[in-house]
Design a protein around this motif. Sequence first.
Motif, PDB file in Angstrom:
ATOM      1  N   UNK A 107       0.870  -1.199   0.142  1.00 57.36           N
ATOM      2  CA  UNK A 107      -0.011   0.101   0.079  1.00 57.36           C
ATOM      3  C   UNK A 107       0.998   1.414  -0.070  1.00 57.36           C
ATOM      4  N   UNK A 108       1.984   0.989   0.189  1.00 52.96           N
ATOM      5  CA  UNK A 108       3.089   2.399   0.120  1.00 52.96           C
ATOM      6  C   UNK A 108       3.258   2.990   1.387  1.00 52.96           C
ATOM      7  N   UNK A 109       4.279   3.783   1.557  1.00 49.80           N
ATOM      8  CA  UNK A 109       4.704   4.372   2.986  1.00 49.80           C
ATOM      9  C   UNK A 109       5.050   5.911   2.416  1.00 49.80           C
ATOM     10  N   UNK A 110       4.740   6.971   2.810  1.00 54.57           N
ATOM     11  CA  UNK A 110       5.008   8.196   2.526  1.00 54.57           C
ATOM     12  C   UNK A 110       6.311   8.835   3.170  1.00 54.57           C
ATOM     13  N   UNK A 111       7.236   9.252   2.249  1.00 54.73           N
ATOM     14  CA  UNK A 111       8.479   9.955   2.622  1.00 54.73           C
ATOM     15  C   UNK A 111       8.280  11.264   2.244  1.00 54.73           C
ATOM     16  N   UNK A 112       8.429  12.083   2.854  1.00 52.96           N
ATOM     17  CA  UNK A 112       8.366  13.650   2.857  1.00 52.96           C
ATOM     18  C   UNK A 112       9.672  14.105   3.238  1.00 52.96           C
ATOM     19  N   UNK A 113      10.549  14.687   2.543  1.00 56.54           N
ATOM     20  CA  UNK A 113      11.744  15.672   2.839  1.00 56.54           C
ATOM     21  C   UNK A 113      11.503  17.156   2.821  1.00 56.54           C
ATOM     22  N   UNK A 114      11.616  17.650   3.851  1.00 53.68           N
ATOM     23  CA  UNK A 114      11.346  19.100   3.739  1.00 53.68           C
ATOM     24  C   UNK A 114      11.795  19.627   5.221  1.00 53.68           C
ATOM     25  N   UNK A 115      12.093  20.814   4.968  1.00 58.77           N
ATOM     26  CA  UNK A 115      12.697  21.639   6.147  1.00 58.77           C
ATOM     27  C   UNK A 115      11.520  22.449   6.940  1.00 58.77           C
TER      28      UNK A 115
END
Length: 115
Positions: A107-115
């Motif tokens: 189902x996926x896993x969310x990765x968010x790269x942000x400052x």
Amino acid sequence: EVQLVESGGGLVQPGGSLRLSCAASGFAFRYYTMNWVRQAPGKGLEWVSSISSSGTQTYADSLKGRFTISRDNTKNTLYLQMNSLKPEDTAVYYCGAEVFGKSKRGQGTQVTVSS
């Protein structure tokens, strides 16, 4: 029933690290090549990395040196260690395999790269 369940995603600052996991069940995990793919917002699926049953690893050229794929056949689990993360790595990450002649994906896993 084949099941692939990803975990380990989240919000991380640029330059940070995450380790994704994928728990597999319903098939003989140790005998299958496993894959990670990702889908960034508004874009198509992008292949990230694969690991064969014998442990041979392959990577998308743009990710070499930052991502490491591995597997633990005793735990039926696939991993993706992601280092030096960049904003452009933001995506939903899926593990997958060709099992019983069909393409399977979690189902996926969310990765968010942000400052």
